[in-house]
Design an enzyme around this catalytic site. Sequence first.
Site, PDB file in Angstrom:
ATOM      1  N   GLU A 126     -12.612 -42.190  25.531  1.00 17.68           N
ATOM      2  CA  GLU A 126     -12.131 -43.402  26.215  1.00 17.68           C
ATOM      3  C   GLU A 126     -11.057 -44.107  25.385  1.00 17.68           C
ATOM      4  O   GLU A 126     -10.030 -44.548  25.908  1.00 17.68           O
ATOM      5  CB  GLU A 126     -13.311 -44.357  26.467  1.00 17.68           C
ATOM      6  CG  GLU A 126     -12.888 -45.598  27.239  1.00 17.68           C
ATOM      7  CD  GLU A 126     -13.995 -46.643  27.346  1.00 17.68           C
ATOM      8  OE1 GLU A 126     -15.160 -46.274  27.571  1.00 17.68           O
ATOM      9  OE2 GLU A 126     -13.681 -47.835  27.188  1.00 17.68           O
ATOM     10  N   CYS A 192     -18.017 -53.425  29.450  1.00 16.09           N
ATOM     11  CA  CYS A 192     -18.722 -53.238  30.725  1.00 16.09           C
ATOM     12  C   CYS A 192     -20.193 -53.569  30.490  1.00 16.09           C
ATOM     13  O   CYS A 192     -20.778 -53.137  29.487  1.00 16.09           O
ATOM     14  CB  CYS A 192     -18.555 -51.794  31.182  1.00 16.09           C
ATOM     15  SG  CYS A 192     -19.660 -51.392  32.533  1.00 16.09           S
ATOM     16  N   SER A 220     -26.651 -37.317  23.652  1.00 18.91           N
ATOM     17  CA  SER A 220     -26.082 -38.501  24.299  1.00 18.91           C
ATOM     18  C   SER A 220     -26.403 -39.738  23.460  1.00 18.91           C
ATOM     19  O   SER A 220     -27.577 -40.073  23.249  1.00 18.91           O
ATOM     20  CB  SER A 220     -26.672 -38.619  25.717  1.00 18.91           C
ATOM     21  OG  SER A 220     -26.711 -39.957  26.120  1.00 18.91           O
ATOM     22  N   SER A 221     -25.362 -40.399  22.961  1.00 21.66           N
ATOM     23  CA  SER A 221     -25.614 -41.509  22.034  1.00 21.66           C
ATOM     24  C   SER A 221     -26.265 -42.698  22.741  1.00 21.66           C
ATOM     25  O   SER A 221     -27.118 -43.374  22.176  1.00 21.66           O
ATOM     26  CB  SER A 221     -24.334 -41.931  21.315  1.00 21.66           C
ATOM     27  OG  SER A 221     -23.408 -42.362  22.250  1.00 21.66           O
ATOM     28  N   ASN A 222     -25.913 -42.940  24.012  1.00 20.12           N
ATOM     29  CA  ASN A 222     -26.549 -44.086  24.672  1.00 20.12           C
ATOM     30  C   ASN A 222     -28.021 -43.804  24.947  1.00 20.12           C
ATOM     31  O   ASN A 222     -28.845 -44.704  24.945  1.00 20.12           O
ATOM     32  CB  ASN A 222     -25.757 -44.506  25.928  1.00 20.12           C
ATOM     33  CG  ASN A 222     -25.973 -43.583  27.092  1.00 20.12           C
ATOM     34  OD1 ASN A 222     -26.955 -43.689  27.786  1.00 20.12           O
ATOM     35  ND2 ASN A 222     -25.054 -42.643  27.305  1.00 20.12           N
ATOM     36  N   SER A 263     -25.963 -40.712  31.388  1.00 19.49           N
ATOM     37  CA  SER A 263     -25.486 -39.427  31.917  1.00 19.49           C
ATOM     38  C   SER A 263     -26.627 -38.593  32.502  1.00 19.49           C
ATOM     39  O   SER A 263     -26.491 -37.380  32.638  1.00 19.49           O
ATOM     40  CB  SER A 263     -24.745 -38.668  30.814  1.00 19.49           C
ATOM     41  OG  SER A 263     -25.422 -38.770  29.600  1.00 19.49           O
TER      42      SER A 263
HETATM   43 FE1  F3S Z   1     -17.498 -47.495  33.966  1.00 19.94          FE
HETATM   44 FE2  F3S Z   1     -19.098 -49.125  32.723  1.00 19.94          FE
HETATM   45 FE3  F3S Z   1     -19.972 -46.806  33.401  1.00 19.94          FE
HETATM   46  S1  F3S Z   1     -16.969 -48.748  32.258  1.00 19.94           S
HETATM   47  S2  F3S Z   1     -18.180 -45.476  33.370  1.00 19.94           S
HETATM   48  S3  F3S Z   1     -19.336 -48.439  34.788  1.00 19.94           S
HETATM   49  S4  F3S Z   1     -20.413 -47.835  31.501  1.00 19.94           S
END
Ligand code: F3S
Length: 279
Positions: A126, A192, A220-222, A263
């Site tokens: 990103e 976000c 996956s880090s999250n 994810s």
């Molecule tokens: Fe978009 Fe937020 Fe998911 S920026 S990809 S809605 S974590």
Amino acid sequence: MKVKIANNAGFCFGVKRAMNMAWHELEERENGIYALGPLIHNKQAVSKYEDRGLKTVNELNDIPSNESVIIRSHGVGEDIYIQSKNKGINVIDTTCPFVKKIHSIAKEYSAKGYKIIVIGDKDHPEVIGINGWCNEDAIIIKTLDEIDQLNLDANEKYCLVSQTTINLDLYNSIVEKLSERLNDIVFKNTICSATKERQFSAKELSKEVDCMIVIGGKHSSNTQKLVNICRGIVPTFAVETKDELDINELKKFNIIGVTAGASTPDWIITEVINFIESI
Ligand code: F3S
């Protein structure tokens, strides 16, 4: 045995949108489509898409002309769009709209002569993408202390943006420090809330249950972050799919909480829930 599911679990808005768009495109085409980098950090989901015709490559050069490429929710730099056009590659752009917004800020302010500062991880796709909208010239910092090492000019114009997943406290502390150092700086909070909401829901649910199951990719880090949050409160099991669940262990608990990383597709979450309910 009772199962409770976290209010915010699994795909965020942007990932869900991107995955739906990619699936729809795959269904429309006989010969498959290319993805620039892994579509998502989830083995099971990627293999489901690959079975439908998704081909993952790391370079645009690996894609023949007249083919189609999916841009992931993380987004890419402007050069990828230009190169694709020049090569006759059709772009299916699933960049999250929140990330797109950062791209336009970076482009607009860079064109107006502002130097862009990004809070984030310089190796994260990103951030690499954002940097590709301001001539690859952004200053990228990950911690508050790094500001001291920067060669900032108090008479220059700066614009600060952030990777969507960074912590708000870090953002605020950086804003405070930069305000003291610079005369002309525009702050754009581009965090976000999806990540924070998921973490908050996992924490709240952990307080109500006897154990937690966190579903998500091992890399996956999250997901790992969710595991750590839950583990600080109740016994927690981290699994990628229902096949990793230990029935004998789970039988020791009455109320089981379930959450999932950003994810993790819904169908994997549903399989886990159905499996626990069948015990
Ligand atoms: Fe978009 Fe937020 Fe998911 S920026 S990809 S809605 S974590």
